[in-house]
Scaffold this motif. Structure first.
Motif, short mmCIF file in Angstrom:
data_model
loop_
_atom_site.label_atom_id
_atom_site.label_comp_id
_atom_site.label_asym_id
_atom_site.label_seq_id
_atom_site.Cartn_x
_atom_site.Cartn_y
_atom_site.Cartn_z
N MET A 42 0.83 -1.21 0.00
CA MET A 42 0.00 0.00 0.00
C MET A 42 0.86 1.26 0.00
O MET A 42 0.53 2.25 -0.66
N ILE A 43 1.96 1.23 0.74
CA ILE A 43 2.85 2.39 0.78
C ILE A 43 3.40 2.67 -0.61
O ILE A 43 3.43 3.81 -1.06
N GLY A 44 3.83 1.61 -1.32
CA GLY A 44 4.36 1.78 -2.66
C GLY A 44 3.32 2.26 -3.66
O GLY A 44 3.62 3.03 -4.56
N GLU A 45 2.09 1.81 -3.49
CA GLU A 45 1.02 2.15 -4.44
C GLU A 45 0.42 3.53 -4.18
O GLU A 45 0.11 4.25 -5.12
N GLN A 46 0.21 3.86 -2.89
CA GLN A 46 -0.61 5.03 -2.57
C GLN A 46 0.07 6.03 -1.64
O GLN A 46 -0.47 7.10 -1.39
N GLY A 47 1.22 5.68 -1.09
CA GLY A 47 1.88 6.55 -0.12
C GLY A 47 1.49 6.20 1.30
O GLY A 47 0.45 5.59 1.54
#
Length: 196
Positions: free
Chosen positions: A24-29
């Motif tokens: 999720m961090i990689g996809e959306q911050g």
């Protein structure tokens, strides 16, 4: 109409949560990663996540530790080479490749940078980051000593290399991408060739 929660049971609860948080961090911050959004992604409840991690900050710290364990596994063969006295410039450059962000969406570095900014206000986080840094430093020093047995201050060279990589890492995740990453490896080569 309210949507029913599935509350499915996970096979590897801790690892699945950490994998999903990093994705999720990689996809959306990082800002979008909440206990509720992560629970929805996993098809479970926020309470289930709280049981394992306590707080969102606890989850993020565990995600960072787990992520760094994966990178410790990647650099382990290089450290084993150093222990066998088989250090080389190629091994140090391979170490740099593991250290540096893959691209501007590298979730490990996005998480690291976010938590780095919080560390001065959070003693537990500062301590954890210090321990993780110490592991990278220890392994790089071993590699440098194996490759350059006559080096007088491998600790200082490790500090300089990691500071250079950290600075470039910020530029890579801020839009420099893979071309800058390749340039950093070449900067590393040029820096190290002066020690041969």
């Amino acid at each position: 109409m309210a949507r029913a929660r599935t509350n499915r049971r996970m096979d590897r609860p801790r690892e699945q949560v950490l994998e999903a948080a990093l994705a999720m961090i990689g996809e959306q911050g990082l800002g979008t990663v909440t206990m509720a959004s992560l629970a929805a992604r996993l098809g479970t409840s926020g309470g289930h996540l709280l049981y394992y991690f306590g707080t969102r900050d606890g989850l993020l710290l565990e995600t960072l530790r787990w992520s760094e364990q994966q990178y410790a596994v990647q650099r382990a063969p290089l450290v084993e080479q150093a222990a066998a006295g088989e250090g080389s410039l190629a091994a140090v450059l391979a170490f740099a490749e593991v250290y540096l962000p893959l691209d501007d969406r590298d979730p490990r570095w996005l998480l690291w940078l976010e938590l780095w900014a919080r560390a001065p206000y959070d003693p537990e986080l500062a301590s954890a980051q210090g321990e993780l840094d110490a592991g990278w430093h220890r392994d790089l020093v071993a590699l440098l000593r194996a490759w350059l047995p006559g080096i007088t201050d491998a600790d200082a060279l490790s500090d300089r290399l990691r500071a250079m990589w950290d600075g470039f890492a910020i530029s890579i995740v801020n839009g420099g991408g893979t071309m800058l990453r390749e340039a950093v490896v070449e900067h590393t080569r040029a820096t190290l060739e002066r020690h041969v």
